[in-house]
Design a protein around this motif. Structure first.
Motif, PDB file in Angstrom:
ATOM      1  N   ARG A 173      11.111   8.775  -2.773  1.00  0.00           N
ATOM      2  CA  ARG A 173      11.257   7.333  -2.664  1.00  0.00           C
ATOM      3  C   ARG A 173      10.494   6.640  -3.783  1.00  0.00           C
ATOM      4  O   ARG A 173      10.983   5.689  -4.395  1.00  0.00           O
ATOM      5  CB  ARG A 173      10.724   6.868  -1.316  1.00  0.00           C
ATOM      6  N   ALA A 174       9.306   7.156  -4.090  1.00  0.00           N
ATOM      7  CA  ALA A 174       8.507   6.569  -5.170  1.00  0.00           C
ATOM      8  C   ALA A 174       9.270   6.625  -6.477  1.00  0.00           C
ATOM      9  O   ALA A 174       9.345   5.642  -7.218  1.00  0.00           O
ATOM     10  CB  ALA A 174       7.175   7.307  -5.287  1.00  0.00           C
TER      11      ALA A 174
ATOM     12  N   GLU B  54      14.910   8.312   8.863  1.00  0.00           N
ATOM     13  CA  GLU B  54      13.843   8.992   8.132  1.00  0.00           C
ATOM     14  C   GLU B  54      13.543  10.356   8.726  1.00  0.00           C
ATOM     15  O   GLU B  54      13.348  11.327   7.998  1.00  0.00           O
ATOM     16  CB  GLU B  54      12.576   8.145   8.174  1.00  0.00           C
TER      17      GLU B  54
ATOM     18  N   ARG C  37       0.817  -1.206   0.000  1.00  0.00           N
ATOM     19  CA  ARG C  37       0.000   0.000   0.000  1.00  0.00           C
ATOM     20  C   ARG C  37       0.854   1.261   0.000  1.00  0.00           C
ATOM     21  O   ARG C  37       0.797   2.085   0.890  1.00  0.00           O
ATOM     22  CB  ARG C  37      -0.949   0.002   1.200  1.00  0.00           C
ATOM     23  N   GLY C  38       1.662   1.348  -1.002  1.00  0.00           N
ATOM     24  CA  GLY C  38       2.401   2.583  -1.169  1.00  0.00           C
ATOM     25  C   GLY C  38       3.865   2.450  -0.798  1.00  0.00           C
ATOM     26  O   GLY C  38       4.373   1.379  -0.489  1.00  0.00           O
ATOM     27  N   PHE C  39       4.546   3.595  -0.839  1.00  0.00           N
ATOM     28  CA  PHE C  39       5.987   3.586  -0.671  1.00  0.00           C
ATOM     29  C   PHE C  39       6.411   3.947   0.735  1.00  0.00           C
ATOM     30  O   PHE C  39       7.572   4.118   1.020  1.00  0.00           O
ATOM     31  CB  PHE C  39       6.618   4.620  -1.617  1.00  0.00           C
ATOM     32  N   GLN C  40       5.445   4.093   1.625  1.00  0.00           N
ATOM     33  CA  GLN C  40       5.770   4.708   2.915  1.00  0.00           C
ATOM     34  C   GLN C  40       6.725   3.914   3.765  1.00  0.00           C
ATOM     35  O   GLN C  40       7.744   4.403   4.200  1.00  0.00           O
ATOM     36  CB  GLN C  40       4.473   4.937   3.715  1.00  0.00           C
ATOM     37  N   HIS C  41       6.360   2.667   4.014  1.00  0.00           N
ATOM     38  CA  HIS C  41       7.140   1.930   4.990  1.00  0.00           C
ATOM     39  C   HIS C  41       8.078   0.953   4.317  1.00  0.00           C
ATOM     40  O   HIS C  41       7.646   0.002   3.697  1.00  0.00           O
ATOM     41  CB  HIS C  41       6.197   1.153   5.924  1.00  0.00           C
ATOM     42  N   THR C  42       9.366   1.199   4.466  1.00  0.00           N
ATOM     43  CA  THR C  42      10.319   0.346   3.775  1.00  0.00           C
ATOM     44  C   THR C  42      10.258  -1.078   4.281  1.00  0.00           C
ATOM     45  O   THR C  42      10.414  -2.029   3.526  1.00  0.00           O
ATOM     46  CB  THR C  42      11.746   0.863   3.956  1.00  0.00           C
TER      47      THR C  42
ATOM     48  N   GLY D 256       8.515  10.758   0.700  1.00  0.00           N
ATOM     49  CA  GLY D 256       7.502   9.915   0.070  1.00  0.00           C
ATOM     50  C   GLY D 256       7.627   9.959  -1.440  1.00  0.00           C
ATOM     51  O   GLY D 256       7.788   8.935  -2.107  1.00  0.00           O
TER      52      GLY D 256
ATOM     53  N   ILE E 234      13.530  13.992   6.839  1.00  0.00           N
ATOM     54  CA  ILE E 234      12.382  14.891   6.729  1.00  0.00           C
ATOM     55  C   ILE E 234      12.753  16.261   7.285  1.00  0.00           C
ATOM     56  O   ILE E 234      12.401  17.297   6.718  1.00  0.00           O
ATOM     57  CB  ILE E 234      11.169  14.332   7.492  1.00  0.00           C
TER      58      ILE E 234
ATOM     59  N   ASN F  46      11.400  15.541   0.615  1.00  0.00           N
ATOM     60  CA  ASN F  46      10.070  14.966   0.460  1.00  0.00           C
ATOM     61  C   ASN F  46      10.235  13.462   0.241  1.00  0.00           C
ATOM     62  O   ASN F  46      10.244  12.984  -0.890  1.00  0.00           O
ATOM     63  CB  ASN F  46       9.395  15.611  -0.760  1.00  0.00           C
TER      64      ASN F  46
END
Lengths: 253, 292, 326
Positions: C225-226, C211, C130-135, C222, C215, C220
């Motif tokens: 990383r994407a 992280e 569900r996305g790139f947030q949590h490695t 998020g 920040i 940025n």
């Protein structure tokens, strides 16, 4: 003049309310320390002030020009150093300090003269200039901490937030750090530090006393009420005394 | 008297020999060098290698096959026989339940050991060359207690000879390349496919010194410049896109023999259908054999 | 200085690679000039292809290790290896099972199938995480996708075991059929990836301190990383499609570079590419000439070369650290 203001701040992590009803004003050009027992929410408060933790309520920066600063502008204005930061072992000391210049550098360019000067100044201030070509992973705990401090200083921000900056530092280097902070204050910068060492905190201008997610007292260091608040949150196991023109915290045996 | 005592001893020896030979009527040795003793010809046989299944059926003992591996698909009657999974990793339990007299299979150490420890007799046979096929047919015939191995081998041989004779003289020595799989894995002179091609009078560009199915450098093939290429249907479409292959004689003159899916099994198995394999290869060579 | 040294190494290997022949160890060019043209149609693109592929792998290895802050990360950790293998297996089996599918697949080619397979696997991983947030979640999902697709691949192969040998070439890596088209595609791909990734190198540097620090420095993370994950997927997809799975180059190159120089990520990405190119180029040459005219799968040699060199480096470091200061 206020540097940071919070209004009715609250933070909930998981199911626990970590911070409650935080209303503080941190003055510009002063050194404010945050003290309190373990688990009182000091680190979380500092993170909220740095914008690294989601919260309810508002955090404002009256000293800042623009109403809604961009990410980069905010990063140039405020620098944060966290506790116990692992990683970055492969980089050289100089490169780690140069990381502090990221908010000031444009994407495609190499570091400018100004960047190099800032890094040099920061490393010299923390007495880490001599080991600038060594890998971070090769340094001792104290040396590493000084490099991380240099990284924060290299940002040359108006506000400097530091969480446990004295960990691993031996007494001489703790004194060096004190001089550093005094210099920053002399340059009208705002310094906020979370400190475990109460005696060190008693050398600052103002103290925020925290316990269980709330602010118990905010006041000047010389104020008797402040001393009483500190003694209270630590369960009256310490006593604050005037020794050699300074306030120190002595354990009550 | 001395003489009568010697005679008695001789009689005892003879009786002993007769008895032992009656106990173990059959002795077959397999590719591991081990000898299998059986009291009587095998009536219930499990085969875990398609070429062995074909050989058993060619020896008219198809009805004795009680279990075969998944890939044994010829003759078509084998469809009704219990399938036991892959030849290298068969369903041990299913095999034991069938109570076979013997299991014939190729090398798969763990399965062989397991079956042996469960009391099932295993014969390891791995035909790789023509000589192997002849030998394995004989072993199977002994195992099944049937005659006809020699006859069968002679008829296979004769079929190959027929195909060889049908090749025109001018095609002798034509350079051929047989690609087994994308890689490129080639069939060299020493493989059973290579042997057929040699008997058809062609010259394999892959020498025997490289082993039966080597992985070759494509540059070698381009340099050798074969006149005919044998290849599977799915790879045939990629031939022209291979870098540098456009200069090969066979591709420029379109002498590419495509082996259809249904023909692959026939050619790929060293077994009783080698004669048919030779016929397929010869047929293609004749079509594309407009050799200068 | 060390940078230049590595570059020199690469150029040297390149020269050697082009010189050594398929089955004659030193290319003796004087005879048969017509033949020379033929072999450069094959040998040159093949060698260049190995270099380009190595560069892509070196780059993606450095990216993966920086993004996930894990020195054991390799370029295939988002499931792309299993995805590509499944794509190739499905293509091979589909052709044999239904020839009509074959026409489609002939146009797509095995390279296309591998590329699509790799991309689909990465997309699946991203969707699951569900996305790139949590490695950490990305890593776990990558492992899950890798394992599941690997199982699906085995199932597909059960349908038609004949393709096992073709699969083996893919899974052990091979530059056999790398032509000029492939080389150009990989070179352009590498350029695109480098141009995007190198300026973003400071994101990786910032991330290396955590992280939160990144920040606080105004990055940025998020979005960046994407972008980097997309670059990673592209680089891996391209290399896997053209030459199959080549182990170890992506994992070892950043470590090898780091053992020689201290660099920030921006430079690491570049130098790691060069190191990867050198590693794979050398392995490819050896694969071709050790058993000439037979070939060894390249993947075997990269493991031996890369692994051996790393072991030697570790030994050296151990001696110097036990003998000297800490």
């Amino acid at each position: 003049m206020n540097s940071i203001c919070t209004q009715d701040l609250a933070v909930v992590l998981g199911h626990k309310e970590v911070l409650r009803h935080i209303n503080i004003q941190i003055k510009k050009g002063m050194w404010t320390s945050i003290v309190g027992p373990n688990g009182s929410g000091k680190t979380t408060l500092l993170k909220v002030l740095a914008g690294l933790q989601a919260c309810k309520g508002a955090v404002t920066f009256p000293g800042f020009d623009t109403q809604h600063p961009s990410r980069l502008q905010k990063a140039q204005y405020l620098a944060w150093m966290g506790q116990e930061q692992a990683g970055g072992d492969e980089l050289s000391v100089y490169d780690v300090a140069m990381l502090g210049r990221i908010p000031h550098r444009s994407w495609l360019s190499a570091p400018s003269q100004k960047d190099h000067q800032a890094v040099k100044k920061a490393l010299q201030m923390t007495h880490a200039w001599d080991c600038r070509y060594r890998r971070l992973g090769e340094l001792s705990g104290g040396e590493r901490q000084r490099v991380l401090l240099a990284r924060v200083l290299a940002v040359e921000s108006e506000i400097v937030l530091m969480d446990e900056p004295l960990s691993h530092l031996d007494p001489p280097h703790q004194v060096d750090w004190l001089h550093l902070v005094k210099q920053l204050v002399a340059e009208h910068k705002t310094v906020v530090s979370v400190l475990h060492e109460v005696s060190m905190a008693l050398l600052s201008d103002e103290i925020l006393v925290m316990d269980q997610g709330q602010i118990r007292h905010q006041g000047l260091v010389s104020d008797r009420l402040t001393h009483q608040a500190i003694e209270r949150v630590f369960g009256n196991r310490i006593q604050i005394q005037h020794v050699a023109q300074r306030w120190v915290a002595l354990p009550l045996i | 008297m001395n003489l009568s005592r010697i005679m008695k001893q001789l009689m005892l020896c003879c009786l002993g020999l007769l008895a032992s030979s009656a106990l173990f009527a059959l002795q077959v040795s397999d590719d591991r060098g081990m000898t299998l003793d059986l009291p009587s010809p095998a009536k219930r046989v499990v085969s875990l290698l398609p070429s062995l299944s074909e050989m058993v059926c060619a020896l008219h003992a198809c009805d004795r096959l009680v279990g075969v591996d998944r890939n044994s698909n010829f003759p078509l009657t084998l469809k009704n026989v219990t399938s036991l999974g892959s030849g290298l990793d068969p369903n041990i339990e299913a095999i034991v339940v069938l109570k076979p007299d013997v299991v014939v299979m190729s090398h798969a150490h763990r399965a062989v050991e397991r079956l042996n420890s469960l009391g099932v007799k295993v014969l390891v046979l791995e035909p790789k060359t023509h000589a192997d096929v002849e030998r394995v047919l004989q072993s199977l015939a002994t195992l099944l207690g049937v005659e006809g191995a020699q006859k069968l081998w002679r008829s296979i041989d004769a079929e190959i000879n027929d195909s060889a004779n049908s090749m025109p003289l001018k095609s002798k020595g034509a350079r051929v390349y047989f690609e087994v799989n994308r890689g490129p894995y080639a069939a060299s002179e020493s493989s059973f496919i290579g042997e057929i091609l040699s008997r058809l009078g062609t010259k394999n560009i892959i020498p025997a010194s490289l082993g039966p199915f080597p992985l070759v450098n494509p540059e070698f093939i381009v340099k050798a410049n074969p006149e005919v290429i044998f290849i599977t249907a799915q790879e045939a479409s990629t031939l022209s896109s291979r870098p540098g292959w456009g200069r090969i004689n066979a591709i420029q003159n379109k002498h590419v023999c495509v082996i259809a899916n249904h023909e692959e099994d026939i050619i790929a198995r060293p077994g009783p259908r080698m004669g048919q394999a030779a016929a397929i290869l010869a047929h293609c060579l004749l079509i594309h054999g407009r050799f200068e | 200085m060390l940078l230049l040294l590595t570059l020199c190494l690469v150029v040297l290997y390149w020269g050697v690679s082009v010189g050594s022949a398929g089955f004659v160890n030193i290319g003796s060019m004087p005879n048969e000039p017509g033949l020379a043209a033929i072999v450069f149609d094959i040998r040159l693109p093949r060698t260049l292809g190995a270099l380009c592929c190595g560069a892509l792998l070196g780059l993606s290895g450095a990216l993966a290790q920086g993004l996930f802050r894990n020195p054991l990360a390799d370029p295939y950790l988002l499931g792309s290896a299993s995805g590509a293998t499944l794509g190739v297996a499905a293509a091979l089996v589909a052709f044999r099972v239904s020839p009509s599918a074959g026409h489609w697949l002939a146009r797509l080619g095995l390279t296309g199938a591998a590329f699509i397979g790799a991309m689909v696997a990465v997309l699946l991983t991203l969707a699951l995480a569900r996305g790139f947030q949590h490695t950490f979640r990305l890593l776990l999902c990558g492992i899950v996708v890798g394992v599941v697709l690997g199982a699906l691949c085995s199932l597909t192969l059960l349908l038609d075991p004949q393709v096992l040998q073709s699969m083996q070439t893919f899974m052990l890596g091979s530059t056999s059929y790398v032509g000029w088209n492939s080389v150009i595609m990989m070179a352009i791909g590498w350029l695109v990836c480098i141009v995007i990734a190198v300026p973003l190198g400071r994101l990786l540097d910032g991330l290396s301190l955590g992280e939160s620090t990144a920040i606080s420095l105004g990055l940025n993370i998020g979005f960046l990383r994407a972008v980097l994950v997309c670059v990673l997927a592209l680089a891996v997809g391209l290399s896997v499609a053209q030459t199959g799975l080549i182990a170890f180059v992506g994992l070892a190159s950043p470590h090898l570079v780091r053992s020689m120089v201290k660099v920030t990520h921006a430079h690491l990405l570049l130098i790691s590419s060069v190191m990867g190119a050198a590693l794979l180029g050398a392995a490819d040459v050896l694969a071709r000439c050790l058993l000439a005219p037979r070939e060894l799968p390249v993947g075997v040699l990269t493991a031996v070369l890369g692994g051996g060199y790393l072991l030697w480096l570790m030994q050296k470091r151990q001696f110097s650290s036990t003998g000297g200061e800490s």
